[in-house]
Write a protein that holds these residues in place. Sequence first.
Motif, PDB file in Angstrom:
ATOM      1  N   ALA A 128       0.831  -1.212   0.000  1.00  0.00           N
ATOM      2  CA  ALA A 128       0.000   0.000   0.000  1.00  0.00           C
ATOM      3  C   ALA A 128       0.863   1.258   0.000  1.00  0.00           C
ATOM      4  O   ALA A 128       0.509   2.275  -0.615  1.00  0.00           O
ATOM      5  CB  ALA A 128      -0.934  -0.013   1.204  1.00  0.00           C
ATOM      6  N   MET A 129       2.018   1.200   0.689  1.00  0.00           N
ATOM      7  CA  MET A 129       2.908   2.362   0.723  1.00  0.00           C
ATOM      8  C   MET A 129       3.454   2.667  -0.677  1.00  0.00           C
ATOM      9  O   MET A 129       3.517   3.834  -1.098  1.00  0.00           O
ATOM     10  CB  MET A 129       4.051   2.103   1.703  1.00  0.00           C
ATOM     11  CG  MET A 129       5.018   3.260   1.881  1.00  0.00           C
ATOM     12  SD  MET A 129       6.379   3.241   0.694  1.00  0.00           S
ATOM     13  CE  MET A 129       7.242   1.760   1.224  1.00  0.00           C
ATOM     14  N   TYR A 130       3.834   1.626  -1.436  1.00  0.00           N
ATOM     15  CA  TYR A 130       4.346   1.848  -2.788  1.00  0.00           C
ATOM     16  C   TYR A 130       3.245   2.360  -3.721  1.00  0.00           C
ATOM     17  O   TYR A 130       3.517   3.148  -4.641  1.00  0.00           O
ATOM     18  CB  TYR A 130       4.971   0.565  -3.342  1.00  0.00           C
ATOM     19  CG  TYR A 130       6.381   0.363  -2.865  1.00  0.00           C
ATOM     20  CD1 TYR A 130       7.421   1.157  -3.360  1.00  0.00           C
ATOM     21  CD2 TYR A 130       6.694  -0.594  -1.908  1.00  0.00           C
ATOM     22  CE1 TYR A 130       8.724   0.992  -2.920  1.00  0.00           C
ATOM     23  CE2 TYR A 130       7.991  -0.769  -1.452  1.00  0.00           C
ATOM     24  CZ  TYR A 130       9.002   0.028  -1.961  1.00  0.00           C
ATOM     25  OH  TYR A 130      10.287  -0.121  -1.515  1.00  0.00           O
ATOM     26  N   VAL A 131       2.019   1.923  -3.478  1.00  0.00           N
ATOM     27  CA  VAL A 131       0.905   2.465  -4.255  1.00  0.00           C
ATOM     28  C   VAL A 131       0.746   3.957  -3.957  1.00  0.00           C
ATOM     29  O   VAL A 131       0.526   4.766  -4.865  1.00  0.00           O
ATOM     30  CB  VAL A 131      -0.395   1.703  -3.931  1.00  0.00           C
ATOM     31  CG1 VAL A 131      -1.593   2.398  -4.580  1.00  0.00           C
ATOM     32  CG2 VAL A 131      -0.308   0.262  -4.411  1.00  0.00           C
ATOM     33  N   ALA A 132       0.878   4.328  -2.668  1.00  0.00           N
ATOM     34  CA  ALA A 132       0.779   5.747  -2.289  1.00  0.00           C
ATOM     35  C   ALA A 132       1.872   6.565  -2.960  1.00  0.00           C
ATOM     36  O   ALA A 132       1.626   7.691  -3.425  1.00  0.00           O
ATOM     37  CB  ALA A 132       0.867   5.874  -0.769  1.00  0.00           C
ATOM     38  N   LYS A 133       3.077   6.022  -3.054  1.00  0.00           N
ATOM     39  CA  LYS A 133       4.153   6.737  -3.746  1.00  0.00           C
ATOM     40  C   LYS A 133       3.818   6.893  -5.225  1.00  0.00           C
ATOM     41  O   LYS A 133       4.057   7.941  -5.830  1.00  0.00           O
ATOM     42  CB  LYS A 133       5.474   5.972  -3.573  1.00  0.00           C
ATOM     43  CG  LYS A 133       6.163   6.194  -2.237  1.00  0.00           C
ATOM     44  CD  LYS A 133       7.536   5.539  -2.215  1.00  0.00           C
ATOM     45  CE  LYS A 133       8.245   5.809  -0.900  1.00  0.00           C
ATOM     46  NZ  LYS A 133       8.604   7.215  -0.707  1.00  0.00           N
ATOM     47  N   GLY A 134       3.275   5.814  -5.804  1.00  0.00           N
ATOM     48  CA  GLY A 134       2.924   5.870  -7.217  1.00  0.00           C
ATOM     49  C   GLY A 134       1.824   6.855  -7.531  1.00  0.00           C
ATOM     50  O   GLY A 134       1.727   7.368  -8.657  1.00  0.00           O
ATOM     51  N   LEU A 135       1.001   7.158  -6.552  1.00  0.00           N
ATOM     52  CA  LEU A 135      -0.096   8.105  -6.745  1.00  0.00           C
ATOM     53  C   LEU A 135       0.347   9.559  -6.585  1.00  0.00           C
ATOM     54  O   LEU A 135      -0.471  10.469  -6.687  1.00  0.00           O
ATOM     55  CB  LEU A 135      -1.230   7.801  -5.760  1.00  0.00           C
ATOM     56  CG  LEU A 135      -1.962   6.457  -5.973  1.00  0.00           C
ATOM     57  CD1 LEU A 135      -2.958   6.215  -4.858  1.00  0.00           C
ATOM     58  CD2 LEU A 135      -2.653   6.455  -7.334  1.00  0.00           C
ATOM     59  N   GLY A 136       1.623   9.758  -6.280  1.00  0.00           N
ATOM     60  CA  GLY A 136       2.124  11.123  -6.187  1.00  0.00           C
ATOM     61  C   GLY A 136       2.796  11.501  -4.895  1.00  0.00           C
ATOM     62  O   GLY A 136       3.159  12.658  -4.688  1.00  0.00           O
ATOM     63  N   LYS A 137       2.964  10.542  -3.976  1.00  0.00           N
ATOM     64  CA  LYS A 137       3.647  10.768  -2.705  1.00  0.00           C
ATOM     65  C   LYS A 137       2.856  11.708  -1.789  1.00  0.00           C
ATOM     66  O   LYS A 137       1.822  12.233  -2.159  1.00  0.00           O
ATOM     67  CB  LYS A 137       5.071  11.295  -2.913  1.00  0.00           C
ATOM     68  CG  LYS A 137       5.942  10.401  -3.794  1.00  0.00           C
ATOM     69  CD  LYS A 137       7.328  10.979  -3.939  1.00  0.00           C
ATOM     70  CE  LYS A 137       8.238  10.068  -4.766  1.00  0.00           C
ATOM     71  NZ  LYS A 137       7.775   9.854  -6.144  1.00  0.00           N
ATOM     72  N   ASN A 138       3.361  11.871  -0.563  1.00  0.00           N
ATOM     73  CA  ASN A 138       2.741  12.735   0.449  1.00  0.00           C
ATOM     74  C   ASN A 138       1.268  12.387   0.669  1.00  0.00           C
ATOM     75  O   ASN A 138       0.409  13.258   0.767  1.00  0.00           O
ATOM     76  CB  ASN A 138       2.883  14.206   0.088  1.00  0.00           C
ATOM     77  CG  ASN A 138       2.456  15.113   1.247  1.00  0.00           C
ATOM     78  OD1 ASN A 138       2.629  14.763   2.418  1.00  0.00           O
ATOM     79  ND2 ASN A 138       1.887  16.255   0.924  1.00  0.00           N
ATOM     80  N   GLN A 139       0.984  11.088   0.707  1.00  0.00           N
ATOM     81  CA  GLN A 139      -0.374  10.641   0.968  1.00  0.00           C
ATOM     82  C   GLN A 139      -0.349   9.223   1.522  1.00  0.00           C
ATOM     83  O   GLN A 139       0.706   8.587   1.566  1.00  0.00           O
ATOM     84  CB  GLN A 139      -1.226  10.721  -0.288  1.00  0.00           C
ATOM     85  CG  GLN A 139      -0.701   9.943  -1.475  1.00  0.00           C
ATOM     86  CD  GLN A 139      -1.556  10.210  -2.712  1.00  0.00           C
ATOM     87  OE1 GLN A 139      -2.732   9.880  -2.742  1.00  0.00           O
ATOM     88  NE2 GLN A 139      -0.948  10.826  -3.722  1.00  0.00           N
ATOM     89  N   TYR A 140      -1.498   8.745   1.959  1.00  0.00           N
ATOM     90  CA  TYR A 140      -1.599   7.397   2.485  1.00  0.00           C
ATOM     91  C   TYR A 140      -2.526   6.573   1.594  1.00  0.00           C
ATOM     92  O   TYR A 140      -3.321   7.110   0.807  1.00  0.00           O
ATOM     93  CB  TYR A 140      -2.118   7.401   3.924  1.00  0.00           C
ATOM     94  CG  TYR A 140      -3.539   7.885   4.082  1.00  0.00           C
ATOM     95  CD1 TYR A 140      -4.626   7.032   3.905  1.00  0.00           C
ATOM     96  CD2 TYR A 140      -3.801   9.224   4.404  1.00  0.00           C
ATOM     97  CE1 TYR A 140      -5.931   7.489   4.041  1.00  0.00           C
ATOM     98  CE2 TYR A 140      -5.104   9.683   4.552  1.00  0.00           C
ATOM     99  CZ  TYR A 140      -6.159   8.811   4.372  1.00  0.00           C
ATOM    100  OH  TYR A 140      -7.445   9.243   4.505  1.00  0.00           O
ATOM    101  N   CYS A 141      -2.386   5.266   1.730  1.00  0.00           N
ATOM    102  CA  CYS A 141      -3.213   4.358   0.955  1.00  0.00           C
ATOM    103  C   CYS A 141      -3.508   3.138   1.816  1.00  0.00           C
ATOM    104  O   CYS A 141      -2.608   2.620   2.492  1.00  0.00           O
ATOM    105  CB  CYS A 141      -2.505   3.954  -0.337  1.00  0.00           C
ATOM    106  SG  CYS A 141      -3.507   2.940  -1.425  1.00  0.00           S
TER     107      CYS A 141
END
Length: 546
Positions: free
Chosen positions: A387-400
């Motif tokens: 989930a953390m790598y997905v959050a990075k892929g979505l543009g960083k500075n967010q949670y997933c």
Amino acid sequence: MYIEGGYNYYIVALSILIAILASYSGLNIAAKISQAGGKTRFFWLLAGSVVMGNGVWSMHFVGMMAFHLHVTVNYDVTLTLLSMLASIFSSFVAFYITMPKNVHWPSIVLGGCMMGGGIVLMHYIGMEAMIMSVDLTYDKTFWGLSVVIALVASYAALFLFLRFRNHSSRSWLKSVCAIVMGFAVCGMHYTGMAAARFHQHAGSVTGSAESSMNLFLLYGVTVTIFVILLVSWGAMFLDRHVLEKMAYRDAITGLPNRNEMNRFFDTHIGKEQIAVLFLDLDQFKAINDTLGHHIGDLLVREVGGRLRTFISNDQQAFRIGGDEFLIIVKQSDQERAEQLAEQILQSIKKVYYIDGNEMYVTGSIGISIGSIQDSDRSMLLKAADTAMYVAKGLGKNQYCVYNQEMGIQEVRKMELEKDLRRALEVKQFFIVYQPKWNVKTNKLVGFEALLRWKHLRLGIVSPAEFIPIAEETGLIVPMTRWTLEEACRQCKEWQSQGIDQPVSVNLSVSLFKSNILAEMVQSVLEKVELRPDKLELERIDGAVRY
């Protein structure tokens, strides 16, 4: 003429208690040996040997205080100290032999022989230290029996101890080991005393020897027991306040480390739902590369300080390595976990002032929710990591928050990565050529080579899916070399057919940053014998054109 001795059974009981308590303390300290490393291991080895050896020695001389021979008895100081050293040394060797985590039975036998032999040696040297007006001999049967008792019981106690030393949930079995060892010492001692034959000299007079013998023993045993307590308390203090901190605390941030995280999962087993938040700092490598690892460590320390404000009775933060942190929340649902993640991200992105540098950094958080009973730790951690790598892929500075679809995508990605390594060997790649047309002149101006992958089971896999995997794994280099060579061959063949048009190949941005691109292109052109002006290179960056 034999002199018959008697026993004070209250002191006999005290000697047995001392033997059991000393055995428990010694074995308990020795249990730390296999778990420690370096100089720490030697400390536990020495501490366990001193406690065990002194405990055995104390039991022997308390037992001698319980024995009344009615003759004046003094003790040779050198032999008395030698008996103590024999006990400590044999314990040291026994613990050293059985120190590894996985001990085979020959080592246990040898360790038991050393422990039992040390008990026997200590006892009979101690008996030899007695200075009295009688002669001392031994009954061979009882003497042999005392040796057998010491060896067998020592082996049994050591075997049980090694079998269960790493099972904290079975501490009562460690008590059983201590009792067996205590009775080994006492059984050997009192069997050895039964073997002793005291012969009175002709014309000698028996009398009370209480004051002479007891004063010496009282001081000796008191000091020895004080040493046992001092070493035991010192070891416990070191374990709880020094070694505990070294082993379970991160040196930079002061937060609990990965070892403490593993201990949490080892002890926290139940249906209670927990949330695992996996935090990774964005662009941390760039900070390390540009400002240096010292600044990077200071930044990690500052981040750790901010995370410490989120620690409470039901929330704990861990630094598990590099710029990665883990936050575990007990009795948490998704809503609470998301609120916490948002608060952490807001705290992390505030400005940092480090060594004259004004710095801004953000973080990406992956969240997984479940219970230890329903899933093991690796599943929870892997889900949060995904989930953390997905959050990075979505543009960083967010949670997933992890969901089942991410799991399916992760499995597919792992399968593609595995099969991608063999795709070149089994010739699953092919190239399609897209014409490039100049609308102003209404003429063909070249071809663009587009790589495609025909998976045996999944069919055509999109470049948007396999190119990022190739970049992560380094497979992009041989794939690019093959693509360049195939495109240049096709261009050369078109020339022989009268189609004199250049061919363009898309290249990963990582290749432009490397120092191998020029050599790769030159070697391909020379191998195919294609003019350089017939090959165009385009960088894949931003909006990718496949």
